[in-house]
Scaffold this motif. Structure first.
Motif, PDB file in Angstrom:
ATOM      1  N   ILE A 186       0.840  -1.203   0.000  1.00 48.82           N
ATOM      2  CA  ILE A 186       0.000   0.000   0.000  1.00 48.82           C
ATOM      3  C   ILE A 186       0.872   1.247   0.000  1.00 48.82           C
ATOM      4  O   ILE A 186       1.774   1.403   0.823  1.00 48.82           O
ATOM      5  CB  ILE A 186      -0.942   0.003   1.217  1.00 48.82           C
ATOM      6  N   GLN A 187       0.590   2.129  -0.945  1.00 43.91           N
ATOM      7  CA  GLN A 187       1.274   3.412  -1.081  1.00 43.91           C
ATOM      8  C   GLN A 187       0.382   4.492  -0.490  1.00 43.91           C
ATOM      9  O   GLN A 187      -0.656   4.816  -1.050  1.00 43.91           O
ATOM     10  CB  GLN A 187       1.545   3.682  -2.565  1.00 43.91           C
ATOM     11  N   PRO A 188       0.736   5.066   0.665  1.00 45.72           N
ATOM     12  CA  PRO A 188      -0.104   6.116   1.265  1.00 45.72           C
ATOM     13  C   PRO A 188      -0.129   7.369   0.404  1.00 45.72           C
ATOM     14  O   PRO A 188       0.805   7.640  -0.357  1.00 45.72           O
ATOM     15  CB  PRO A 188       0.580   6.385   2.609  1.00 45.72           C
ATOM     16  N   GLU A 189      -1.199   8.167   0.541  1.00 47.80           N
ATOM     17  CA  GLU A 189      -1.391   9.332  -0.324  1.00 47.80           C
ATOM     18  C   GLU A 189      -1.850  10.557   0.466  1.00 47.80           C
ATOM     19  O   GLU A 189      -2.825  11.207   0.122  1.00 47.80           O
ATOM     20  CB  GLU A 189      -2.391   8.997  -1.434  1.00 47.80           C
ATOM     21  N   PHE A 190      -1.117  10.906   1.533  1.00 46.47           N
ATOM     22  CA  PHE A 190      -1.466  12.092   2.342  1.00 46.47           C
ATOM     23  C   PHE A 190      -0.816  13.337   1.741  1.00 46.47           C
ATOM     24  O   PHE A 190       0.262  13.744   2.128  1.00 46.47           O
ATOM     25  CB  PHE A 190      -1.052  11.891   3.807  1.00 46.47           C
ATOM     26  N   LEU A 191      -1.498  13.985   0.820  1.00 43.60           N
ATOM     27  CA  LEU A 191      -0.905  15.104   0.091  1.00 43.60           C
ATOM     28  C   LEU A 191      -1.094  16.442   0.785  1.00 43.60           C
ATOM     29  O   LEU A 191      -0.328  17.380   0.539  1.00 43.60           O
ATOM     30  CB  LEU A 191      -1.503  15.195  -1.318  1.00 43.60           C
ATOM     31  N   THR A 192      -2.107  16.571   1.630  1.00 43.76           N
ATOM     32  CA  THR A 192      -2.355  17.859   2.281  1.00 43.76           C
ATOM     33  C   THR A 192      -2.240  17.817   3.789  1.00 43.76           C
ATOM     34  O   THR A 192      -1.996  18.844   4.408  1.00 43.76           O
ATOM     35  CB  THR A 192      -3.759  18.407   1.922  1.00 43.76           C
ATOM     36  N   SER A 193      -2.427  16.643   4.403  1.00 40.25           N
ATOM     37  CA  SER A 193      -2.329  16.556   5.864  1.00 40.25           C
ATOM     38  C   SER A 193      -2.178  15.103   6.288  1.00 40.25           C
ATOM     39  O   SER A 193      -3.092  14.304   6.075  1.00 40.25           O
ATOM     40  CB  SER A 193      -3.569  17.162   6.532  1.00 40.25           C
ATOM     41  N   PHE A 222       5.354   4.822   6.471  1.00 39.82           N
ATOM     42  CA  PHE A 222       5.867   5.757   5.471  1.00 39.82           C
ATOM     43  C   PHE A 222       6.225   7.088   6.113  1.00 39.82           C
ATOM     44  O   PHE A 222       7.232   7.712   5.750  1.00 39.82           O
ATOM     45  CB  PHE A 222       4.845   5.948   4.348  1.00 39.82           C
ATOM     46  N   ARG A 223       5.424   7.534   7.075  1.00 39.13           N
ATOM     47  CA  ARG A 223       5.771   8.748   7.825  1.00 39.13           C
ATOM     48  C   ARG A 223       7.127   8.574   8.498  1.00 39.13           C
ATOM     49  O   ARG A 223       7.987   9.455   8.415  1.00 39.13           O
ATOM     50  CB  ARG A 223       4.707   9.043   8.873  1.00 39.13           C
ATOM     51  N   ASP A 224       7.318   7.437   9.174  1.00 33.46           N
ATOM     52  CA  ASP A 224       8.590   7.193   9.858  1.00 33.46           C
ATOM     53  C   ASP A 224       9.759   7.179   8.877  1.00 33.46           C
ATOM     54  O   ASP A 224      10.846   7.694   9.170  1.00 33.46           O
ATOM     55  CB  ASP A 224       8.533   5.864  10.616  1.00 33.46           C
ATOM     56  N   ARG A 225       9.522   6.591   7.708  1.00 32.02           N
ATOM     57  CA  ARG A 225      10.573   6.539   6.689  1.00 32.02           C
ATOM     58  C   ARG A 225      10.959   7.945   6.225  1.00 32.02           C
ATOM     59  O   ARG A 225      12.154   8.257   6.088  1.00 32.02           O
ATOM     60  CB  ARG A 225      10.081   5.713   5.510  1.00 32.02           C
ATOM     61  N   ILE A 226       9.976   8.796   5.997  1.00 31.69           N
ATOM     62  CA  ILE A 226      10.260  10.172   5.577  1.00 31.69           C
ATOM     63  C   ILE A 226      10.982  10.926   6.685  1.00 31.69           C
ATOM     64  O   ILE A 226      11.952  11.661   6.431  1.00 31.69           O
ATOM     65  CB  ILE A 226       8.954  10.892   5.180  1.00 31.69           C
ATOM     66  N   GLU A 227      10.551  10.754   7.929  1.00 33.67           N
ATOM     67  CA  GLU A 227      11.192  11.440   9.049  1.00 33.67           C
ATOM     68  C   GLU A 227      12.662  11.041   9.173  1.00 33.67           C
ATOM     69  O   GLU A 227      13.531  11.889   9.396  1.00 33.67           O
ATOM     70  CB  GLU A 227      10.445  11.141  10.348  1.00 33.67           C
ATOM     71  N   ARG A 228      12.953   9.752   9.025  1.00 30.30           N
ATOM     72  CA  ARG A 228      14.346   9.294   9.096  1.00 30.30           C
ATOM     73  C   ARG A 228      15.174   9.891   7.963  1.00 30.30           C
ATOM     74  O   ARG A 228      16.324  10.314   8.156  1.00 30.30           O
ATOM     75  CB  ARG A 228      14.398   7.766   9.041  1.00 30.30           C
ATOM     76  N   ALA A 231      16.137  16.307  -1.462  1.00 26.36           N
ATOM     77  CA  ALA A 231      17.004  15.137  -1.348  1.00 26.36           C
ATOM     78  C   ALA A 231      16.204  13.908  -0.933  1.00 26.36           C
ATOM     79  O   ALA A 231      16.448  12.793  -1.417  1.00 26.36           O
ATOM     80  CB  ALA A 231      18.124  15.413  -0.337  1.00 26.36           C
ATOM     81  N   VAL A 232      15.225  14.110  -0.052  1.00 22.60           N
ATOM     82  CA  VAL A 232      14.381  12.998   0.391  1.00 22.60           C
ATOM     83  C   VAL A 232      13.493  12.515  -0.754  1.00 22.60           C
ATOM     84  O   VAL A 232      13.329  11.306  -0.964  1.00 22.60           O
ATOM     85  CB  VAL A 232      13.531  13.416   1.605  1.00 22.60           C
ATOM     86  N   VAL A 233      12.926  13.451  -1.499  1.00 21.16           N
ATOM     87  CA  VAL A 233      12.111  13.081  -2.657  1.00 21.16           C
ATOM     88  C   VAL A 233      12.937  12.264  -3.638  1.00 21.16           C
ATOM     89  O   VAL A 233      12.498  11.219  -4.130  1.00 21.16           O
ATOM     90  CB  VAL A 233      11.539  14.343  -3.350  1.00 21.16           C
ATOM     91  N   LYS A 275       3.849  14.807  -0.126  1.00 20.87           N
ATOM     92  CA  LYS A 275       3.904  13.963   1.071  1.00 20.87           C
ATOM     93  C   LYS A 275       5.119  14.297   1.928  1.00 20.87           C
ATOM     94  O   LYS A 275       5.017  14.386   3.164  1.00 20.87           O
ATOM     95  CB  LYS A 275       3.897  12.480   0.664  1.00 20.87           C
ATOM     96  N   VAL A 276       6.248  14.493   1.295  1.00 18.77           N
ATOM     97  CA  VAL A 276       7.445  14.863   2.050  1.00 18.77           C
ATOM     98  C   VAL A 276       7.245  16.220   2.718  1.00 18.77           C
ATOM     99  O   VAL A 276       7.617  16.417   3.888  1.00 18.77           O
ATOM    100  CB  VAL A 276       8.686  14.869   1.129  1.00 18.77           C
ATOM    101  N   ARG A 277       6.642  17.152   1.999  1.00 22.34           N
ATOM    102  CA  ARG A 277       6.383  18.474   2.571  1.00 22.34           C
ATOM    103  C   ARG A 277       5.460  18.387   3.781  1.00 22.34           C
ATOM    104  O   ARG A 277       5.649  19.067   4.796  1.00 22.34           O
ATOM    105  CB  ARG A 277       5.773  19.397   1.506  1.00 22.34           C
ATOM    106  N   CYS A 278       4.425  17.525   3.695  1.00 28.39           N
ATOM    107  CA  CYS A 278       3.508  17.340   4.826  1.00 28.39           C
ATOM    108  C   CYS A 278       4.245  16.943   6.092  1.00 28.39           C
ATOM    109  O   CYS A 278       3.990  17.477   7.186  1.00 28.39           O
ATOM    110  CB  CYS A 278       2.465  16.258   4.501  1.00 28.39           C
ATOM    111  N   ILE A 279       5.148  15.986   5.969  1.00 27.45           N
ATOM    112  CA  ILE A 279       5.878  15.512   7.143  1.00 27.45           C
ATOM    113  C   ILE A 279       6.893  16.542   7.607  1.00 27.45           C
ATOM    114  O   ILE A 279       7.030  16.824   8.806  1.00 27.45           O
ATOM    115  CB  ILE A 279       6.574  14.168   6.842  1.00 27.45           C
ATOM    116  N   ALA A 280       7.597  17.174   6.662  1.00 26.33           N
ATOM    117  CA  ALA A 280       8.612  18.167   7.020  1.00 26.33           C
ATOM    118  C   ALA A 280       8.000  19.355   7.742  1.00 26.33           C
ATOM    119  O   ALA A 280       8.608  19.918   8.674  1.00 26.33           O
ATOM    120  CB  ALA A 280       9.345  18.629   5.759  1.00 26.33           C
TER     121      ALA A 280
END
Length: 297
Positions: A189-196, A242-248, A259-261, A289-294
Motif C-alpha cells: 500500500i502506497q499512502p497518499e497524504f498530500l495535504t495533511s 511511510f511517515r517514519d521513513r520520511i522522518e528518518r 534530497a528525500v524526494v 507527502k514529504v512536505r507534509c511531514i517536514a
C-alpha cells in the motif's frame, strides 16, 4: 478477493472504463456514476454507460471523490453529452473546478495522456473545461437513490482537502478515491497524504469503523470479503511506516526535502519498478507527502 476493477462487481454495481482508470456505476432507478478519470476516457465511459443503461442519457448523477485530474477529468465531457446529469461533490471541488489555475493544471496534466491515448478519443472533443457542481455534499449527508440504495457521504480529508468517501448500502461498498492509498504491483500500500498526514490518518481510522464487503479502489482493483475488511487496517500501518521513513530520511539529509524526494523516487519508482503511476503525477504527489511531514501538516 482482489480482482480487476472491471465489469460487474455484484448485481447492480459495475466498474466501467479500464482497470487503471475505473468509474463506478450504480445501475437502478437513479443511475449514478462515481468519479470519471482522465479526459481521454470520456468516450469509453459513454460507450460503457450505453451498454449498461441502454441509453447513456439515463445517467442522473456524477459524484466526485475529489478534484484531481484523474478523478474529475471526464466530468465536463460527460456533462456536455448528458445535460441532465447532476455533478455532486464537496464545496471545495465546486470552487476548484471553476478556478482558472486549476483548470489550466488539469488541462496540462491531461494533454500528454490525450496524445498518448489518441485512439480512445477518435473525433470527440474531450478537452477539460470549467464545470459547475450542481449538488454540494457535506459530511453525514445521505443520498437516497430509490430501490433501497443509499449513499452515506463521509468527509475524508488528508489526500486532498476536498476528499469525500461514499459508503453504499445495501452493498456495504466503499468508494474513496485515494483517501485510503493505492496498491503497487506487489500489493503493497502506497499512502497518499498530500495535504495533511494527521487528517489522512484520522480519515482512515474513521473508515475502519465501517462494515465492509467491497472496496472500489481508485485505480486497478476491487476488494471483496476479507480482503476488503483487512485493507484499511493495513493502510493505517503502511501510512505510519511511510511517515517514519520520511522522518528518518529528513533527519539523515539535514531536512532537505528535495534530497528525500530524490531518495524515495530512486528507491521506489526506479528501484522496485512497482509503482503503478506515471512519473510526473508520482513526483508531484511525493513532493507533497514529504512536505507534509517536514512541515508537520
Amino acid at each position: 478477493m482482489i480482482r480487476e476493477s472491471k465489469g460487474e462487481i455484484v448485481p447492480g454495481l459495475y466498474a466501467i472504463g479500464i482497470p487503471d482508470l475505473p468509474a463506478y456505476l450504480i445501475v437502478g432507478k437513479e443511475p449514478t456514476l462515481f468519479d470519471g478519470g482522465i479526459t481521454f476516457m470520456g468516450p469509453t465511459y459513454i460507450n460503457d454507460l450505453r451498454k449498461l443503461l441502454g441509453d447513456e442519457r439515463r445517467l442522473l448523477y456524477n459524484i466526485l471523490t475529489h478534484s484531481h485530474f484523474d478523478h474529475a477529468g471526464t466530468t465536463p465531457f460527460l456533462k456536455r453529452k448528458i445535460p441532465r446529469m447532476k455533478v455532486a461533490a464537496h464545496s471545495l471541488v465546486a470552487s476548484t473546478l471553476r478556478k482558472k489555475s486549476a483548470v489550466d493544471l488539469i488541462r496540462s496534466l491531461s494533454s500528454e495522456f490525450e496524445v498518448k491515448y489518441r485512439d480512445f478519443i477518435g473525433d470527440e472533443n474531450v478537452s477539460f473545461s470549467e464545470v459547475d457542481v450542481d449538488i454540494t455534499l457535506e459530511d453525514g449527508m445521505t443520498i437516497y437513490l430509490g430501490g433501497g440504495v443509499e449513499i452515506l457521504v463521509i468527509a475524508t480529508p488528508g489526500h486532498t482537502r476536498d476528499s469525500m468517501s461514499y459508503y453504499i448500502l445495501p452493498f456495504k461498498a466503499l468508494v474513496t478515491g485515494e483517501a485510503i492509498g493505492v496498491f503497487d504491483k506487489n500489493y503493497s500500500i502506497q499512502p497518499e497524504f498530500l495535504t495533511s498526514y494527521k487528517n489522512y490518518l484520522a480519515s482512515l481510522e474513521r473508515l475502519a469503523q465501517l462494515d465492509l464487503e467491497i472496496i472500489m479502489m481508485s485505480h486497478y482493483f476491487v476488494l471483496t470479503g476479507e480482503d476488503a475488511r483487512e485493507y484499511i487496517p493495513r493502510s493505517i500501518e503502511a501510512t505510519k511506516r511511510f511517515r517514519d521513513r520520511i522522518e528518518r530520511a529528513l533527519k539523515a539529509n539535514g531536512g532537505n526535502q528535495e534530497a528525500v524526494v530524490r531518495k524515495i523516487y530512486e528507491e521506489d519508482f526506479i528501484g522496485t519498478g512497482a509503482v503503478m503511476q506515471e512519473e510526473r503525477p508520482y513526483l508531484l504527489n511525493l513532493q507533497a507527502k514529504v512536505r507534509c511531514i517536514a512541515e508537520g501538516l
